[in-house]
Structures are given as structure tokens and as C-alpha cells.
Design a protein around this motif. Structure first.
Motif, PDB file in Angstrom:
ATOM      1  N   PHE A   1       1.199 -18.853   6.932  1.00  0.00           N
ATOM      2  CA  PHE A   1       0.381 -19.038   5.740  1.00  0.00           C
ATOM      3  C   PHE A   1       1.298 -19.531   4.613  1.00  0.00           C
ATOM      4  O   PHE A   1       2.119 -18.776   4.112  1.00  0.00           O
ATOM      5  CB  PHE A   1      -0.306 -17.728   5.365  1.00  0.00           C
ATOM      6  CG  PHE A   1      -1.078 -17.116   6.512  1.00  0.00           C
ATOM      7  CD1 PHE A   1      -1.934 -17.903   7.278  1.00  0.00           C
ATOM      8  CD2 PHE A   1      -0.952 -15.780   6.827  1.00  0.00           C
ATOM      9  CE1 PHE A   1      -2.649 -17.355   8.342  1.00  0.00           C
ATOM     10  CE2 PHE A   1      -1.662 -15.219   7.885  1.00  0.00           C
ATOM     11  CZ  PHE A   1      -2.510 -16.011   8.645  1.00  0.00           C
TER      12      PHE A   1
ATOM     13  N   LEU B   1       1.969 -17.684   1.158  1.00  0.00           N
ATOM     14  CA  LEU B   1       2.510 -16.321   1.147  1.00  0.00           C
ATOM     15  C   LEU B   1       3.974 -16.353   1.565  1.00  0.00           C
ATOM     16  O   LEU B   1       4.369 -17.172   2.393  1.00  0.00           O
ATOM     17  CB  LEU B   1       1.727 -15.430   2.118  1.00  0.00           C
ATOM     18  CG  LEU B   1       0.218 -15.271   1.871  1.00  0.00           C
ATOM     19  CD1 LEU B   1      -0.398 -14.413   2.966  1.00  0.00           C
ATOM     20  CD2 LEU B   1      -0.042 -14.660   0.507  1.00  0.00           C
TER      21      LEU B   1
ATOM     22  N   GLU C   1       5.167 -11.387   3.196  1.00  0.00           N
ATOM     23  CA  GLU C   1       3.717 -11.236   2.996  1.00  0.00           C
ATOM     24  C   GLU C   1       2.938 -11.744   4.215  1.00  0.00           C
ATOM     25  O   GLU C   1       1.890 -11.205   4.561  1.00  0.00           O
ATOM     26  CB  GLU C   1       3.244 -11.987   1.745  1.00  0.00           C
ATOM     27  CG  GLU C   1       3.761 -11.432   0.437  1.00  0.00           C
ATOM     28  CD  GLU C   1       3.160 -10.086   0.062  1.00  0.00           C
ATOM     29  OE1 GLU C   1       2.192  -9.654   0.715  1.00  0.00           O
ATOM     30  OE2 GLU C   1       3.676  -9.459  -0.878  1.00  0.00           O
TER      31      GLU C   1
ATOM     32  N   LEU D   1       0.216  -8.981   5.647  1.00  0.00           N
ATOM     33  CA  LEU D   1      -1.213  -9.100   5.327  1.00  0.00           C
ATOM     34  C   LEU D   1      -2.137  -8.473   6.370  1.00  0.00           C
ATOM     35  O   LEU D   1      -2.931  -7.590   6.057  1.00  0.00           O
ATOM     36  CB  LEU D   1      -1.572 -10.578   5.096  1.00  0.00           C
ATOM     37  CG  LEU D   1      -3.022 -10.826   4.705  1.00  0.00           C
ATOM     38  CD1 LEU D   1      -3.367 -10.136   3.402  1.00  0.00           C
ATOM     39  CD2 LEU D   1      -3.312 -12.317   4.605  1.00  0.00           C
ATOM     40  N   ALA D   2      -2.006  -8.926   7.624  1.00  0.00           N
ATOM     41  CA  ALA D   2      -2.936  -8.425   8.644  1.00  0.00           C
ATOM     42  C   ALA D   2      -2.707  -6.935   8.914  1.00  0.00           C
ATOM     43  O   ALA D   2      -3.648  -6.200   9.198  1.00  0.00           O
ATOM     44  CB  ALA D   2      -2.785  -9.226   9.932  1.00  0.00           C
TER      45      ALA D   2
ATOM     46  N   GLN E   1      -2.040  -4.764   6.739  1.00  0.00           N
ATOM     47  CA  GLN E   1      -2.721  -4.014   5.683  1.00  0.00           C
ATOM     48  C   GLN E   1      -4.230  -4.110   5.795  1.00  0.00           C
ATOM     49  O   GLN E   1      -4.918  -3.102   5.693  1.00  0.00           O
ATOM     50  CB  GLN E   1      -2.267  -4.520   4.303  1.00  0.00           C
ATOM     51  CG  GLN E   1      -0.825  -4.154   3.997  1.00  0.00           C
ATOM     52  CD  GLN E   1      -0.372  -4.718   2.663  1.00  0.00           C
ATOM     53  OE1 GLN E   1      -0.100  -5.905   2.533  1.00  0.00           O
ATOM     54  NE2 GLN E   1      -0.307  -3.872   1.657  1.00  0.00           N
ATOM     55  N   ILE E   2      -4.754  -5.330   6.033  1.00  0.00           N
ATOM     56  CA  ILE E   2      -6.216  -5.460   5.965  1.00  0.00           C
ATOM     57  C   ILE E   2      -6.891  -5.264   7.318  1.00  0.00           C
ATOM     58  O   ILE E   2      -8.061  -4.968   7.362  1.00  0.00           O
ATOM     59  CB  ILE E   2      -6.659  -6.798   5.312  1.00  0.00           C
ATOM     60  CG1 ILE E   2      -6.255  -7.988   6.149  1.00  0.00           C
ATOM     61  CG2 ILE E   2      -6.110  -6.907   3.896  1.00  0.00           C
ATOM     62  CD1 ILE E   2      -6.786  -9.299   5.601  1.00  0.00           C
ATOM     63  N   VAL E   3      -6.151  -5.418   8.423  1.00  0.00           N
ATOM     64  CA  VAL E   3      -6.777  -5.198   9.731  1.00  0.00           C
ATOM     65  C   VAL E   3      -6.371  -3.832  10.292  1.00  0.00           C
ATOM     66  O   VAL E   3      -7.207  -3.032  10.669  1.00  0.00           O
ATOM     67  CB  VAL E   3      -6.403  -6.323  10.728  1.00  0.00           C
ATOM     68  CG1 VAL E   3      -7.045  -6.060  12.085  1.00  0.00           C
ATOM     69  CG2 VAL E   3      -6.855  -7.677  10.190  1.00  0.00           C
TER      70      VAL E   3
ATOM     71  N   LYS F   1      -4.981  -1.517   8.520  1.00  0.00           N
ATOM     72  CA  LYS F   1      -5.144  -0.543   7.420  1.00  0.00           C
ATOM     73  C   LYS F   1      -3.897   0.315   7.201  1.00  0.00           C
ATOM     74  O   LYS F   1      -3.989   1.515   6.938  1.00  0.00           O
ATOM     75  CB  LYS F   1      -6.359   0.388   7.666  1.00  0.00           C
ATOM     76  CG  LYS F   1      -7.636  -0.311   8.042  1.00  0.00           C
ATOM     77  CD  LYS F   1      -8.277  -0.995   6.854  1.00  0.00           C
ATOM     78  CE  LYS F   1      -9.605  -1.644   7.243  1.00  0.00           C
ATOM     79  NZ  LYS F   1      -9.952  -2.767   6.376  1.00  0.00           N
TER      80      LYS F   1
ATOM     81  N   ARG G   1       5.185 -12.001  12.911  1.00  0.00           N
ATOM     82  CA  ARG G   1       3.860 -11.739  12.341  1.00  0.00           C
ATOM     83  C   ARG G   1       2.905 -11.221  13.412  1.00  0.00           C
ATOM     84  O   ARG G   1       2.136 -10.278  13.179  1.00  0.00           O
ATOM     85  CB  ARG G   1       3.311 -13.038  11.729  1.00  0.00           C
ATOM     86  CG  ARG G   1       1.920 -12.905  11.141  1.00  0.00           C
ATOM     87  CD  ARG G   1       1.466 -14.188  10.493  1.00  0.00           C
ATOM     88  NE  ARG G   1       1.210 -15.233  11.487  1.00  0.00           N
ATOM     89  CZ  ARG G   1       0.737 -16.434  11.177  1.00  0.00           C
ATOM     90  NH1 ARG G   1       0.504 -16.750   9.918  1.00  0.00           N
ATOM     91  NH2 ARG G   1       0.527 -17.331  12.112  1.00  0.00           N
TER      92      ARG G   1
ATOM     93  N   MET H   1       1.357  -6.487  14.575  1.00  0.00           N
ATOM     94  CA  MET H   1       0.080  -5.847  14.896  1.00  0.00           C
ATOM     95  C   MET H   1       0.200  -4.947  16.121  1.00  0.00           C
ATOM     96  O   MET H   1      -0.794  -4.418  16.601  1.00  0.00           O
ATOM     97  CB  MET H   1      -0.987  -6.917  15.149  1.00  0.00           C
ATOM     98  CG  MET H   1      -1.240  -7.845  13.981  1.00  0.00           C
ATOM     99  SD  MET H   1      -1.881  -6.977  12.553  1.00  0.00           S
ATOM    100  CE  MET H   1      -3.557  -6.663  13.108  1.00  0.00           C
TER     101      MET H   1
END
Lengths: 243, 274
Positions: A91, A94, A98, A102-103, A105-107, A109, A151, A155
């Protein structure tokens, strides 16, 4: 043992073109599979079907016990399957860190502190912790691809898919990316890799597969497939690639 | 998620970049200053009629400014939804958005504004009489509100095209990377696609802002006392078209030049290394 990826009779059409003609493939947990084949043979399409970036028209794919059918299931599979692209697809707006946070944090959590810990650990693992605050555009191709791997790993995927991860790289940068992939394979990550890097395949892959015209033509251990292929199309393809 | 692009650069690179950008920035401010100075000069050197004129149209400048700002904020939000609808996978949503854009683009802005101000209230009043609804019969909307609606509805169609082009300019791989990490479509749009698209669309968006600012002159046709209307009032009362329209033109110029600077500043803030 139940395979972690189970592809059964998958057909895919692009308009009237049949890109996949009934592909069957099972991948065991911890297995490293390398897929080779001429361009347009459907190898990338098949890989992209595994996390449903590409819709398929017939057949079924079950990943880690989850069938790719409903939107929820597809998203559940995607969180468990990491993907690395030929064009990196970082991305650009970012920073490197970052990109990795990002993922998480938002996926996943995770809170920021935890995500940062994971992110920095992974940047160390791929060998560029000093680039955390840089933007993707300031990095070399090899560095960008290593960030892309970090990245995806952030996950905590059970499976990693690599879609020609070194094809867009200058020759001197290929090794640094392959080194990271070798480390991953040695750690027991389940990997499906579309790549013509024979060295990587010989060193790490449990199985090599040749695809042509939307079908799996031949599969064997990499040493056998590359040195003693049985199928004519495999021989023809390898004679063009190896030398 | 807020980011400061400059913070990521080594100090020397960042300061060099900042200096280079500031040089460009300064030159254009001279133009703004020159026009402001000209206005002030006219007011001081020839108070009759320029000072009287300025005091007379001052509330018009204010009205023009806030009609522009409110309409533009609404256009930014509404235009985004229309733009996203134009890219929707669902045929019905895409169809409705497309029809809306085509209708708006086919009708002159002035006619749209008049329609909102005069035709629409009349339609509602007729409906009130037909179905005997007293609140509809006495429907008298505020003129400025209707003017803002008219401008918003019209400009959202154009803005939606700006958004659409901006979103389509972001490579497909960005969406795929976001989805492959388990983000939903909405999350991918919110965190990945739109933030990048915004940087692409800032320049055309700036054009829309300036065009909108100038088109607020059209609402003078429905008796909103904004700058143009106030100018016309002054000119017909005092019979001095040259002075009046020179002043009005200069005041519009100050506003548009300031808006241009604002957009340039936003573009600078949003820049990042590619």
C-alpha cells in the motif's frame, strides 16, 4: 490425514476461454508445492482460486476444513491464507510498518502495541527492520517483496500462496526474496508457489507440478520432474526453460 | 488513520523537499496579494463609489462564501456515494446512479437551480391541495436552502465522475492485496482505495470547487442576495456598471485564487513517496 487444501474438479471460464479444465489437487499441512508451466497455462488462476480472488465456475475448494462458498467463509479462508503477488502490491500511502499493522488491527483486532511487536519481529525476520518508517516507493523491489511477505505473515496464516514472487525483480534481488521463502519452508509453512525458480524448488519443494492448458499434466518430486519428466509436454516445457 | 508523509523521510531529504515546495508556494501568493492590494487601493483612493460599493456587497461575499462551503462539503460526501454506486457490482444500484448522472448532466445548472427554487415547492403545494395536506399547502422553503440543494444535487453528479475516475486509477492489485489479508470490501475501500484515490482526485476536485464557487452566481437568478445579486442591485441603483462589475469581478478573483491556494496546500500535505 485430511489435506489442508482440497481442490476438486475446478473449472474456470474467462468468457468462452476455459482457463481451468477440471483441476484436482490436494496439499498436506506443511507441504511445499511448486507449480510450473507456460504462461496462460492457468497456474496463477488456480492459485488465485484458493483464496477466491478468482471465482471458479464448477467444482469445490476446501481450505482447512472451510468450503469456499459463502462470503463469511471466503473471508475466514482469506484470514488464514497469506498471499504474495508478483507486483508486491504494497500500500503506497502507508509506511512499511503501517503496511504490516493495518490488517492485524482491523481484521485480527490486535491492539497497536501487540501489532507493532509482531510487525517489528517480522521485519527483523525478513532482514529490513531499519526500513520500518520508509514508504514502499523508497524501497528496492526485493525489499518491497520482503515487506509483502512480512505483511502476509503478520496475519499468522496457515498457508502461504506465492504468485510468481520473483518474476518482477531484477536478477540481483531474487536471492534475498528466495532466502526468506527458504526459511519459511524450513519452518514447516504450507506453501503453494507458482515460480520457475528451479533452485528453490529443488531445495525446498516436496512436490513439483506442471500445468498446461488449464490442466495438471504431471506431478512428482522436483528432482524427478525436472530431471526425468515422463510427459512429452513437460519435456518440451523444461527444454525451453532449463539452459 | 493520519500519517505525515514527511516524517518518514531522512531529515535532509525532507527539508530539501520542503524548501522546494515552499518556493513554488510563495510565488503564487504574490498573485493573491496583488489582487487584494488592487481592491484595497481602489477603496482607499476612490472611496466614492468603491468603498460604498464594497460595504454594500460585503454581505453578498459572505453569502457566496458560505453557500459555496456548505454545498461543497455536501457534494464531497454525496458525490462519493454516487461514485461508489457507479462502480457497484449490483446492476440496480449502478443503474440508478447512472440515470441520475445522465439526467443532471443533461440539464443546465441554471434550470436546475430554478427548478429547486420555484418548481419543486409548487409541486409540493399542488400535492398538498390534491390530497388535502395543510403542511404541504403552505410549503415555503428557505431560498438559500433550496439553492444549496440545487447546487449540491447538480455538482454531486460531476463529482461522482471525479471519484469514479480516481478509484479506477488505483491498480486492481491494491484491492486484491487488501482482500487477501481478510479485509472486507468496505474496509479495503476505507483504508486502501479511497485514501489513495483522494490524492489522485485532489486536483480535479479543486477544479470542481472553483467552478462551484463561480456557479454560485447562478443562484442570483432565484433572488438569493449573494455577490452577483448585490452587485446588480448596487449598479442599477447608482448607474455605475464599470465600477460595480470591476469590483465584483475582483472580489470573485480573490475568492477563487484563495481556493486555488487551499487546494494546492492540501495536495502538498497529501503527497507521498511513490
Amino acid at each position: 490425514m485430511e489435506p489442508i487444501i482440497k481442490i476438486q474438479g475446478v473449472h474456470k471460464y474467462f468468457g468462452t476461454l476455459e482457463a481451468l479444465k477440471g483441476v484436482n489437487l490436494e496439499v498436506q499441512k506443511g507441504e511445499v508445492v511448486v507449480i510450473i508451466g507456460p504462461s496462460g497455462s492457468g497456474k496463477s488462476t488456480m492459485l488465485r482460486c484458493i483464496n477466491r480472488l478468482e471465482e471458479f465456475d464448477e467444482g469445490s475448494i476446501i481450505v482447512d476444513g472451510i468450503p469456499l462458498d459463502t462470503a463469511e467463509n471466503i473471508n475466514a479462508v482469506r484470514t488464514e491464507v497469506g498471499m504474495v503477488f508478483q507486483q508486491f502490491n504494497l500500500f503506497p500511502h502507508l509506511s512499511v510498518l503501517e503496511n504490516i499493522l493495518l490488517a492485524q488491527q482491523i481484521v485480527r483486532k490486535r491492539d497497536r502495541a501487540e501489532a507493532e511487536k509482531v510487525g517489528m519481529a517480522l521485519l527483523n525476520k525478513v532482514g529490513i527492520p531499519e526500513k520500518a518508517k520508509y514508504f514502499p516507493g523508497q524501497l528496492s523491489g526485493g525489499q518491497q517483496q520482503r515487506v509483502a511477505i512480512a505483511r502476509a505473515l503478520a496475519m499468522n496464516p496457515k498457508i502461504m500462496l506465492f504468485d510468481e514472487p520473483t518474476s518482477a525483480l531484477d536478477p540481483e534481488m531474487i536471492q534475498e526474496v528466495l532466502d526468506v521463502m527458504v526459511t519459511l519452508a524450513r519452518e514447516g509453512m504450507t506453501m503453494v508457489v507458482v515460480s520457475h525458480e528451479m533452485g528453490f524448488a529443488r531445495a525446498c519443494a516436496h512436490r513439483a507440478i506442471l500445468m498446461d492448458a488449464g490442466q495438471i499434466i504431471e506431478e512428482a518430486s522436483p528432482d524427478v520432474l525436472f530431471s526425468h519428466p515422463t510427459h512429452e509436454r513437460t519435456k518440451a516445457f523444461l527444454s525451453k526453460v532449463l539452459h | 488513520m493520519s500519517i505525515n508523509p514527511l516524517s518518514a523521510l531522512p531529515a535532509s531529504v525532507a527539508s530539501a523537499a520542503r524548501t522546494a515546495k515552499n518556493e513554488r508556494f510563495d510565488r503564487w501568493w504574490i498573485m493573491v496579494a496583488a489582487v487584494v492590494a488592487l481592491v484595497l487601493l481602489l477603496i482607499t483612493l476612490k472611496p466614492d463609489p468603491y468603498k460604498n460599493l464594497f460595504l454594500f456587497v460585503r454581505d453578498g461575499v459572505w453569502r457566496t462564501t458560505y453557500i459555496t462551503i456548505i454545498s461543497f462539503v455536501l457534494v464531497i460526501v454525496f458525490g462519493l456515494f454516487v461514485g461508489l454506486a457507479r462502480l457497484s457490482k449490483h446492476k440496480v444500484i449502478r443503474g440508478i446512479a447512472t440515470v441520475y448522472v445522465e439526467i443532471i448532466r443533461g440539464i443546465p445548472m441554471m434550470v436546475q437551480i430554478i427548478y429547486w427554487a420555484f418548481a419543486l415547492p409548487a409541486i409540493i403545494q399542488e400535492m398538498g391541495s390534491a390530497w388535502n395536506i395543510p403542511s404541504f399547502m403552505e410549503y415555503r422553503p428557505d431560498g438559500i436552502v433550496m439553492a444549496i440543494f440545487g447546487l449540491t444535487f447538480g455538482y454531486s453528479a460531476y463529482m461522482s465522475e471525479v471519484y469514479r475516475a480516481g478509484i479506477q486509477s488505483i491498480s486492481k492489485g491494491q484491492m486484491e492485496a487488501a482482500r487477501s489479508l481478510g479485509m472486507t470490501y468496505v474496509q479495503a475501500m476505507r483504508y486502501i482505495i479511497v485514501p489513495q484515490a483522494v490524492r489522485v482526485i485532489l486536483p480535479p476536485m479543486g477544479n470542481e470547487l472553483i467552478t462551484l464557487l463561480k456557479d454560485t452566481a447562478l443562484v442570483s437568478a432565484v433572488a438569493i442576495p449573494e455577490l452577483t445579486r448585490r452587485g446588480r442591485e448596487f449598479s442599477s441603483a447608482n448607474f455605475n456598471p464599470i465600477e460595480t462589475w470591476t469590483m465584483v469581478a475582483l472580489l470573485y478573483l480573490v475568492m477563487t485564487l484563495l481556493a486555488t491556494r487551499l487546494v494546492a496546500y492540501l495536495e502538498k500535505m497529501a503527497r507521498y513517496e511513490r
